[in-house]
Write a protein that holds these residues in place. Structure first.
Motif, PDB file in Angstrom:
ATOM      1  N   THR A 123       0.830  -0.990  -0.076  1.00  0.00           N
ATOM      2  CA  THR A 123      -0.135  -0.047  -0.096  1.00  0.00           C
ATOM      3  C   THR A 123       0.908   1.255   0.052  1.00  0.00           C
ATOM      4  N   ILE A 124       0.564   2.219  -0.867  1.00  0.00           N
ATOM      5  CA  ILE A 124       1.469   3.273  -0.987  1.00  0.00           C
ATOM      6  C   ILE A 124       0.541   4.487  -0.506  1.00  0.00           C
ATOM      7  N   SER A 125       1.051   5.374   0.194  1.00  0.00           N
ATOM      8  CA  SER A 125       0.506   6.547   0.852  1.00  0.00           C
ATOM      9  C   SER A 125       1.269   7.675   0.844  1.00  0.00           C
ATOM     10  N   ARG A 126       0.953   8.910   1.133  1.00  0.00           N
ATOM     11  CA  ARG A 126       1.394   9.894   1.390  1.00  0.00           C
ATOM     12  C   ARG A 126       1.122  10.948   2.326  1.00  0.00           C
ATOM     13  N   ASP A 127       2.052  11.947   2.689  1.00  0.00           N
ATOM     14  CA  ASP A 127       1.479  13.036   3.525  1.00  0.00           C
ATOM     15  C   ASP A 127       2.239  14.223   2.777  1.00  0.00           C
ATOM     16  N   LYS A 128       2.472  15.288   3.384  1.00  0.00           N
ATOM     17  CA  LYS A 128       3.088  16.496   2.575  1.00  0.00           C
ATOM     18  C   LYS A 128       4.376  16.232   1.945  1.00  0.00           C
ATOM     19  N   ASN A 129       5.324  15.705   2.763  1.00  0.00           N
ATOM     20  CA  ASN A 129       6.687  15.462   2.164  1.00  0.00           C
ATOM     21  C   ASN A 129       7.465  14.325   2.267  1.00  0.00           C
ATOM     22  N   THR A 130       6.208  13.096   2.760  1.00  0.00           N
ATOM     23  CA  THR A 130       7.009  11.780   2.662  1.00  0.00           C
ATOM     24  C   THR A 130       5.980  10.928   2.105  1.00  0.00           C
ATOM     25  N   VAL A 131       6.504   9.955   1.386  1.00  0.00           N
ATOM     26  CA  VAL A 131       5.522   8.857   0.744  1.00  0.00           C
ATOM     27  C   VAL A 131       5.919   7.514   1.271  1.00  0.00           C
ATOM     28  N   TYR A 132       5.023   6.766   1.570  1.00  0.00           N
ATOM     29  CA  TYR A 132       5.207   5.475   2.392  1.00  0.00           C
ATOM     30  C   TYR A 132       4.857   4.312   1.435  1.00  0.00           C
ATOM     31  N   LEU A 133       5.610   3.088   1.723  1.00  0.00           N
ATOM     32  CA  LEU A 133       5.231   1.899   1.154  1.00  0.00           C
ATOM     33  C   LEU A 133       4.983   1.059   2.260  1.00  0.00           C
ATOM     34  N   GLN A 134       4.049   0.567   2.661  1.00  0.00           N
ATOM     35  CA  GLN A 134       3.491  -0.461   3.681  1.00  0.00           C
ATOM     36  C   GLN A 134       3.712  -1.750   2.725  1.00  0.00           C
ATOM     37  N   MET A 135       4.501  -2.685   3.256  1.00  0.00           N
ATOM     38  CA  MET A 135       4.588  -3.935   2.632  1.00  0.00           C
ATOM     39  C   MET A 135       4.278  -4.807   3.337  1.00  0.00           C
ATOM     40  N   ASN A 136       3.197  -5.526   3.498  1.00  0.00           N
ATOM     41  CA  ASN A 136       2.759  -6.984   4.265  1.00  0.00           C
ATOM     42  C   ASN A 136       2.952  -8.300   3.405  1.00  0.00           C
ATOM     43  N   SER A 137       2.865  -9.297   4.291  1.00  0.00           N
ATOM     44  CA  SER A 137       2.883 -10.718   3.753  1.00  0.00           C
ATOM     45  C   SER A 137       4.006 -10.715   2.900  1.00  0.00           C
ATOM     46  N   LEU A 138       5.266 -10.455   3.261  1.00  0.00           N
ATOM     47  CA  LEU A 138       6.302 -10.424   2.473  1.00  0.00           C
ATOM     48  C   LEU A 138       6.734 -11.598   2.176  1.00  0.00           C
ATOM     49  N   LYS A 139       7.381 -11.763   0.892  1.00  0.00           N
ATOM     50  CA  LYS A 139       8.124 -13.043   0.488  1.00  0.00           C
ATOM     51  C   LYS A 139       9.379 -13.112  -0.072  1.00  0.00           C
ATOM     52  N   GLN A 140       9.855 -14.072  -0.130  1.00  0.00           N
ATOM     53  CA  GLN A 140      11.446 -14.118  -0.466  1.00  0.00           C
ATOM     54  C   GLN A 140      11.588 -13.299  -1.627  1.00  0.00           C
ATOM     55  N   GLU A 141      10.861 -13.465  -2.594  1.00  0.00           N
ATOM     56  CA  GLU A 141      10.858 -12.878  -3.820  1.00  0.00           C
ATOM     57  C   GLU A 141      10.679 -11.352  -3.918  1.00  0.00           C
ATOM     58  N   ASP A 142      10.304 -10.739  -2.807  1.00  0.00           N
ATOM     59  CA  ASP A 142      10.251  -9.477  -2.721  1.00  0.00           C
ATOM     60  C   ASP A 142      11.534  -8.941  -2.236  1.00  0.00           C
ATOM     61  N   THR A 143      12.709  -9.652  -1.874  1.00  0.00           N
ATOM     62  CA  THR A 143      14.158  -9.264  -1.690  1.00  0.00           C
ATOM     63  C   THR A 143      14.637  -8.389  -2.789  1.00  0.00           C
ATOM     64  N   ALA A 144      14.874  -7.116  -2.470  1.00  0.00           N
ATOM     65  CA  ALA A 144      15.461  -6.303  -3.554  1.00  0.00           C
ATOM     66  C   ALA A 144      16.077  -4.956  -2.679  1.00  0.00           C
ATOM     67  N   VAL A 145      16.640  -4.086  -3.556  1.00  0.00           N
ATOM     68  CA  VAL A 145      16.810  -2.498  -3.170  1.00  0.00           C
ATOM     69  C   VAL A 145      15.646  -1.421  -3.558  1.00  0.00           C
ATOM     70  N   TYR A 146      14.953  -1.123  -2.907  1.00  0.00           N
ATOM     71  CA  TYR A 146      13.833  -0.285  -3.208  1.00  0.00           C
ATOM     72  C   TYR A 146      14.109   0.891  -3.270  1.00  0.00           C
ATOM     73  N   TYR A 147      13.786   1.640  -4.449  1.00  0.00           N
ATOM     74  CA  TYR A 147      14.054   3.200  -4.494  1.00  0.00           C
ATOM     75  C   TYR A 147      12.859   3.967  -4.884  1.00  0.00           C
ATOM     76  N   CYS A 148      12.764   5.154  -4.158  1.00  0.00           N
ATOM     77  CA  CYS A 148      11.802   6.118  -4.668  1.00  0.00           C
ATOM     78  C   CYS A 148      12.102   7.021  -5.871  1.00  0.00           C
ATOM     79  N   ALA A 149      11.229   7.723  -6.283  1.00  0.00           N
ATOM     80  CA  ALA A 149      11.549   8.674  -7.302  1.00  0.00           C
ATOM     81  C   ALA A 149      10.367   9.329  -7.492  1.00  0.00           C
TER      82      ALA A 149
END
Length: 121
Positions: free
Chosen positions: A69-95
């Motif tokens: 789930t992605i969400s935001r407030d004035k100056n921050t964007v969040y990514l809530q990640m639930n039920s994580l799987k091994q294939e979610d292993t990665a480096v995560y970038y925001c842009a």
């Protein structure tokens, strides 16, 4: 200095949760459409999620719907990640892109340095 800074990565067991944050420095993030990408070794970069500047419309990669789930407030964007799987292993970038919607159609204006997520038992 104009930059994005991600945080919140770490090591988590399968089935666990993490919340990533993307904070802007030197500019107002709510003026931008923001996306999360991830870089998986051997696979490359893929889009994860996006939240638009115009009305907060959200988009997700099909394989991640219902778990992230992605969400935001004035100056921050969040990514809530639930039920994580091994294939979610990665480096995560925001842009951030100076664009109204997630159909950005041009290079992003700012990128963060990435935060590593490792899902492992």
């Amino acid at each position: 200095q104009l930059q994005l800074v991600e945080s919140g990565g770490g090591v988590v067991q399968p089935g666990g949760s993490l919340r990533l944050s993307c904070a802007a420095s030197g500019f107002t993030l709510e003026d931008y459409t923001v996306s999360w990408f991830r870089q998986i070794p051997g696979i490359g970069r893929e889009g994860v999620s996006c939240i638009s500047r115009s009305d907060g419309t959200t988009h997700y990669a099909d394989s991640l719907k219902g778990r992230f789930t992605i969400s935001r407030d004035k100056n921050t964007v969040y990514l809530q990640m639930n039920s994580l799987k091994q294939e979610d292993t990665a480096v995560y970038y925001c842009a951030a892109a100076d664009a109204r919607t997630c159909a950005v159609g041009k290079p992003y204006d700012y990128w963060g340095q990435g935060t590593r997520v490792t899902v492992s038992s």
